[in-house]
Design a protein around this motif. Sequence first.
Motif, PDB file in Angstrom:
ATOM      1  N   GLY A   1     -17.457   6.093 -30.211  1.00 24.56           N
ATOM      2  CA  GLY A   1     -16.489   5.087 -29.825  1.00 24.56           C
ATOM      3  C   GLY A   1     -15.607   4.625 -30.968  1.00 24.56           C
ATOM      4  O   GLY A   1     -14.703   3.817 -30.765  1.00 24.56           O
ATOM      5  N   GLY A   2     -15.840   5.097 -32.157  1.00 24.01           N
ATOM      6  CA  GLY A   2     -15.030   4.779 -33.331  1.00 24.01           C
ATOM      7  C   GLY A   2     -15.122   5.910 -34.327  1.00 24.01           C
ATOM      8  O   GLY A   2     -15.658   6.986 -34.019  1.00 24.01           O
ATOM      9  N   SER A   3     -14.614   5.697 -35.510  1.00 27.35           N
ATOM     10  CA  SER A   3     -14.611   6.747 -36.528  1.00 27.35           C
ATOM     11  C   SER A   3     -15.988   6.862 -37.196  1.00 27.35           C
ATOM     12  O   SER A   3     -16.546   5.860 -37.647  1.00 27.35           O
ATOM     13  CB  SER A   3     -13.562   6.446 -37.604  1.00 27.35           C
ATOM     14  OG  SER A   3     -12.259   6.441 -37.050  1.00 27.35           O
TER      15      SER A   3
ATOM     16  N   LEU B   1     -21.429   3.090 -33.100  1.00 25.62           N
ATOM     17  CA  LEU B   1     -20.332   3.939 -32.613  1.00 25.62           C
ATOM     18  C   LEU B   1     -20.652   4.565 -31.263  1.00 25.62           C
ATOM     19  O   LEU B   1     -19.853   5.328 -30.732  1.00 25.62           O
ATOM     20  CB  LEU B   1     -20.062   5.065 -33.608  1.00 25.62           C
ATOM     21  CG  LEU B   1     -19.779   4.629 -35.042  1.00 25.62           C
ATOM     22  CD1 LEU B   1     -19.707   5.846 -35.950  1.00 25.62           C
ATOM     23  CD2 LEU B   1     -18.487   3.844 -35.097  1.00 25.62           C
TER      24      LEU B   1
ATOM     25  N   HIS C   1     -15.595  14.485 -36.852  1.00 26.26           N
ATOM     26  CA  HIS C   1     -15.293  13.821 -38.121  1.00 26.26           C
ATOM     27  C   HIS C   1     -14.772  14.866 -39.096  1.00 26.26           C
ATOM     28  O   HIS C   1     -15.078  16.058 -38.980  1.00 26.26           O
ATOM     29  CB  HIS C   1     -16.545  13.137 -38.704  1.00 26.26           C
ATOM     30  CG  HIS C   1     -17.634  14.094 -39.075  1.00 26.26           C
ATOM     31  ND1 HIS C   1     -17.655  14.792 -40.274  1.00 26.26           N
ATOM     32  CD2 HIS C   1     -18.746  14.486 -38.403  1.00 26.26           C
ATOM     33  CE1 HIS C   1     -18.718  15.561 -40.316  1.00 26.26           C
ATOM     34  NE2 HIS C   1     -19.399  15.397 -39.196  1.00 26.26           N
TER      35      HIS C   1
ATOM     36  N   TRP D   1     -25.130   5.068 -36.883  1.00 28.71           N
ATOM     37  CA  TRP D   1     -24.461   5.725 -35.744  1.00 28.71           C
ATOM     38  C   TRP D   1     -24.471   4.865 -34.475  1.00 28.71           C
ATOM     39  O   TRP D   1     -23.645   5.075 -33.583  1.00 28.71           O
ATOM     40  CB  TRP D   1     -25.154   7.060 -35.467  1.00 28.71           C
ATOM     41  CG  TRP D   1     -26.605   6.879 -35.068  1.00 28.71           C
ATOM     42  CD1 TRP D   1     -27.093   6.742 -33.812  1.00 28.71           C
ATOM     43  CD2 TRP D   1     -27.724   6.802 -35.954  1.00 28.71           C
ATOM     44  NE1 TRP D   1     -28.456   6.574 -33.841  1.00 28.71           N
ATOM     45  CE2 TRP D   1     -28.872   6.607 -35.147  1.00 28.71           C
ATOM     46  CE3 TRP D   1     -27.869   6.862 -37.330  1.00 28.71           C
ATOM     47  CZ2 TRP D   1     -30.142   6.475 -35.698  1.00 28.71           C
ATOM     48  CZ3 TRP D   1     -29.137   6.739 -37.869  1.00 28.71           C
ATOM     49  CH2 TRP D   1     -30.251   6.552 -37.064  1.00 28.71           C
TER      50      TRP D   1
END
Length: 316
Positions: free
Chosen positions: A29-31, A315, A91, A312
């Motif tokens: 849900g994010g970097s 995210l 990533h 983690w």
Amino acid sequence: PVSTRTLLPGSGRQMLRDLLLGGQPRRPGGSIPVIVPDAAPSSSAPAGELQVIWYGHASALIEIEGRRVLVDPVWSDRCSPSALVGPRRLHPVPVPVDRLPRLDAILISHDHYDHLDMATVRALRHGQSAPFLVPLGVGAHLERWGVPPHRIVELDWTERATVAGLDFTAAPARHFSGRGLVRDRTLWGSWVIAGQHRRVFCSGDSGYFAGYAEIGSRHGPFDVTLMQVGAYAVAWPNIHMLPEEAVTAHLDLRGGLLVPVHWGTFNLAPHAWTEPVDRLWREAKARGVRLAVPRPGERVIVDHPPPVDGWWQALG
């Protein structure tokens, strides 16, 4: 040529159905936090220190007794025969391939696209002088990509080679091989890396099998194991371990610290992207196994690993 080994790769149709219809949150849900590792030379570390840098998926750098070993390097954006389609990175790679430190050996576990990448091999051919240690038959890929034969060391299971003062043994695994439409014409396997005082096990890809106990008896104990924990499904137990099985294999191997690999970089299975390490963390705590779950690029000092902090989960 490959020795006779009757392993079941699972149903291709079932794998495709699972991938398309899994329905799990398969992207963060994010970097994903990526750490750019420092390039401090191994010689600056104490002589007996053992370190691991996970670059993502199965790619890792092992610094053992002043030597550097790169495992399953894949720097391309996709693990696919095409630059336009196929699983894409979640990533970036923590460091460009041309900025890697000087390597002493490069290990390949098998020839699937997420473990053997043509563009990365060609970059390492130009930018490094280290030999490639590969299972039987994989050397033909490297030769086609311009790697000179004197830089290729092919081994069958249980065969050993000494490079830069380290002993490398090709060990069994329960998997399969192939690129494109060609299957099982090359060998797959795991790797044992042994220095004078420290030992490392790299699982490659494998279903759980009784051979781990034999490897542990013959080559262990290991200071650290790099174990495949992701890209699994109940329908394909013969090719990838479940996280709980990775813990069992680690114990069979007589491992010290467990560092999970083969998760969090490419979507290759129907499970949620965080599920492998969530399950692994639970099982490791339940069974008293030392665990490190580094961010991509984070350096793990095996004797003093960073605490597992669940990075983690924010995210998921």
